[in-house]
Design a protein around this motif. Structure first.
Motif, PDB file in Angstrom:
ATOM      1  N   PRO A 195       7.753  -7.038  -2.104  1.00 22.35           N
ATOM      2  CA  PRO A 195       7.010  -5.903  -2.679  1.00 22.35           C
ATOM      3  C   PRO A 195       5.894  -6.323  -3.624  1.00 22.35           C
ATOM      4  O   PRO A 195       4.849  -5.667  -3.692  1.00 22.35           O
ATOM      5  N   ASP A 196       6.105  -7.417  -4.350  1.00 22.55           N
ATOM      6  CA  ASP A 196       5.079  -7.868  -5.300  1.00 22.55           C
ATOM      7  C   ASP A 196       3.818  -8.355  -4.586  1.00 22.55           C
ATOM      8  O   ASP A 196       2.710  -8.239  -5.130  1.00 22.55           O
ATOM      9  N   ILE A 197       3.988  -8.884  -3.373  1.00 19.95           N
ATOM     10  CA  ILE A 197       2.811  -9.332  -2.621  1.00 19.95           C
ATOM     11  C   ILE A 197       2.024  -8.125  -2.130  1.00 19.95           C
ATOM     12  O   ILE A 197       0.779  -8.138  -2.142  1.00 19.95           O
ATOM     13  N   LEU A 198       2.729  -7.076  -1.712  1.00 20.21           N
ATOM     14  CA  LEU A 198       2.028  -5.841  -1.346  1.00 20.21           C
ATOM     15  C   LEU A 198       1.222  -5.327  -2.535  1.00 20.21           C
ATOM     16  O   LEU A 198       0.044  -4.953  -2.393  1.00 20.21           O
ATOM     17  N   LYS A 199       1.844  -5.314  -3.686  1.00 13.70           N
ATOM     18  CA  LYS A 199       1.163  -4.820  -4.887  1.00 13.70           C
ATOM     19  C   LYS A 199      -0.063  -5.682  -5.208  1.00 13.70           C
ATOM     20  O   LYS A 199      -1.098  -5.171  -5.634  1.00 13.70           O
ATOM     21  N   LYS A 200       0.049  -6.973  -4.980  1.00 15.65           N
ATOM     22  CA  LYS A 200      -1.070  -7.882  -5.238  1.00 15.65           C
ATOM     23  C   LYS A 200      -2.225  -7.595  -4.282  1.00 15.65           C
ATOM     24  O   LYS A 200      -3.394  -7.608  -4.687  1.00 15.65           O
ATOM     25  N   ILE A 201      -1.899  -7.335  -3.021  1.00 10.49           N
ATOM     26  CA  ILE A 201      -2.930  -6.981  -2.035  1.00 10.49           C
ATOM     27  C   ILE A 201      -3.724  -5.783  -2.514  1.00 10.49           C
ATOM     28  O   ILE A 201      -4.968  -5.776  -2.476  1.00 10.49           O
ATOM     29  N   ILE A 202      -3.016  -4.771  -2.974  1.00 12.78           N
ATOM     30  CA  ILE A 202      -3.669  -3.527  -3.407  1.00 12.78           C
ATOM     31  C   ILE A 202      -4.404  -3.724  -4.727  1.00 12.78           C
ATOM     32  O   ILE A 202      -5.525  -3.225  -4.909  1.00 12.78           O
ATOM     33  N   ILE A 206       7.834   3.455   2.086  1.00 17.67           N
ATOM     34  CA  ILE A 206       7.957   2.175   1.369  1.00 17.67           C
ATOM     35  C   ILE A 206       6.635   1.789   0.713  1.00 17.67           C
ATOM     36  O   ILE A 206       6.606   1.333  -0.435  1.00 17.67           O
ATOM     37  N   ILE A 207       5.536   1.980   1.434  1.00 17.05           N
ATOM     38  CA  ILE A 207       4.219   1.672   0.860  1.00 17.05           C
ATOM     39  C   ILE A 207       3.938   2.576  -0.332  1.00 17.05           C
ATOM     40  O   ILE A 207       3.481   2.113  -1.393  1.00 17.05           O
ATOM     41  N   GLU A 208       4.234   3.850  -0.171  1.00 13.71           N
ATOM     42  CA  GLU A 208       3.965   4.814  -1.246  1.00 13.71           C
ATOM     43  C   GLU A 208       4.830   4.518  -2.468  1.00 13.71           C
ATOM     44  O   GLU A 208       4.369   4.636  -3.613  1.00 13.71           O
ATOM     45  N   LYS A 209       6.062   4.112  -2.241  1.00 13.39           N
ATOM     46  CA  LYS A 209       6.982   3.769  -3.336  1.00 13.39           C
ATOM     47  C   LYS A 209       6.448   2.603  -4.161  1.00 13.39           C
ATOM     48  O   LYS A 209       6.602   2.575  -5.388  1.00 13.39           O
ATOM     49  N   ASN A 210       5.815   1.646  -3.490  1.00 13.92           N
ATOM     50  CA  ASN A 210       5.351   0.442  -4.173  1.00 13.92           C
ATOM     51  C   ASN A 210       3.892   0.478  -4.601  1.00 13.92           C
ATOM     52  O   ASN A 210       3.420  -0.472  -5.238  1.00 13.92           O
ATOM     53  N   SER A 211       3.193   1.542  -4.239  1.00  9.46           N
ATOM     54  CA  SER A 211       1.766   1.570  -4.567  1.00  9.46           C
ATOM     55  C   SER A 211       1.240   2.935  -4.987  1.00  9.46           C
ATOM     56  O   SER A 211       0.112   3.037  -5.459  1.00  9.46           O
ATOM     57  N   GLU A 212       2.043   3.985  -4.760  1.00  8.90           N
ATOM     58  CA  GLU A 212       1.620   5.372  -4.995  1.00  8.90           C
ATOM     59  C   GLU A 212       0.454   5.756  -4.092  1.00  8.90           C
ATOM     60  O   GLU A 212      -0.326   6.657  -4.409  1.00  8.90           O
ATOM     61  N   LEU A 213       0.350   5.065  -2.951  1.00  8.53           N
ATOM     62  CA  LEU A 213      -0.694   5.353  -1.969  1.00  8.53           C
ATOM     63  C   LEU A 213      -0.045   5.621  -0.618  1.00  8.53           C
ATOM     64  O   LEU A 213       0.834   4.868  -0.185  1.00  8.53           O
ATOM     65  N   LYS A 214      -0.483   6.673   0.055  1.00  4.72           N
ATOM     66  CA  LYS A 214       0.036   6.974   1.388  1.00  4.72           C
ATOM     67  C   LYS A 214      -1.019   6.577   2.416  1.00  4.72           C
ATOM     68  O   LYS A 214      -2.097   7.168   2.483  1.00  4.72           O
TER      69      LYS A 214
END
Length: 257
Positions: A109-116, A151-159
């Motif tokens: 999840p932290d890598i997804l957050k880093k991407i965003i 899952i994306i929205e949970k970790n980024s607040e973006l749909k």
């Protein structure tokens, strides 16, 4: 666009001839077998090639662009190797579009957050990316998409509004699922085959041959070889005055709801 039209026309003609022949019983049996084979061949092509547009509409390039803008996309992450990809992108101040697998996001999840956080775009690439995902029924495929959105929205607040089917495979069930979820399907017209070709040189040649504004490049952020190829690609783009943009910029559409 031309490929899609040709495939649809030939498929329609083959289907009409088959129905006519059966109804009026005017063609010999071998002709029916030939027509059936032709129809199956075209349908198989439509399933395997997202650019055909056989089952659903996808954005595979933007030929209307007059500027030398291209989009680089990455499939199958996030992954530990994604961090190396991000380093290269940041080194050249380039933004990419990442189509992420739900179960991979759960692992990293932290890598997804880093991407965003680094202002790249994230799209949906199903939850499991199962090898037999093209056999899933409509409801099960909808679940794959919606679970990853959550899952994306949970970790980024973006749909995410962008979706790319695994392997670029399409069929009627996938088409129905995407219609239900309302995603924009993103394909490509420059496939690198970085998952199978062992040569950096060959991969780079595949990507850069006849490259033009509006093209979409497919890479995989899970592959070590892609890191080296990406840096060479970005140097090529610099030398040839290309600008790299994200998918939303390439088509002037929204990436998130």
């Amino acid at each position: 666009m031309l490929i899609r039209k040709i495939v649809n026309i030939i498929s329609s003609i083959a289907g009409i001839l088959m129905v006519t022949a059966i109804y009026f019983n005017e063609l010999p049996s071998w002709s029916l077998l030939v027509l059936a084979f032709l129809w199956l061949l075209i349908t198989a092509y439509g399933v395997a090639n997202i650019r055909s547009g056989y089952f659903l509409k996808s954005l595979n390039s933007n030929p209307t662009l007059t500027e030398k803008k291209i989009a680089i996309t990455f499939d199958d992450g996030p992954d530990l190797n994604t961090l190396k990809i991000l380093e290269v992108l940041n080194k050249y101040n380039v933004k990419g579009t990442f189509f992420c697998i739900g179960k991979q996001i759960e692992k990293y999840p932290d890598i997804l957050k880093k991407i965003i956080q680094e202002n790249h775009i994230v799209g949906n690439h199903t939850f499991s990316h199962d090898k037999l995902i093209d056999t899933y029924g409509t409801d099960k495929f909808i679940g794959e998409i919606q679970k990853t959105d959550t899952i994306i929205e949970k970790n980024s607040e973006l749909k995410p509004l962008f979706f790319r089917p695994p392997y670029g495979i399409t069929n009627p069930n996938i088409a129905k699922a995407v219609k239900k979820t309302g995603h924009t399907v993103i394909g490509w017209n420059k496939r690198s085959f970085d998952t199978t070709i062992p040569s950096e040189k060959v991969i780079l040649q595949r990507i850069t041959k006849n490259l033009k504004g509006g093209d979409i490049i497919l890479l995989h952020d899970t592959k070590i070889i892609t890191v080296a190829v990406l840096e060479q690609l970005l140097l090529f783009l610099q030398r040839n005055n290309f600008t790299t943009v994200t998918i939303d910029e390439l088509f002037s559409i929204q990436a998130y709801a």
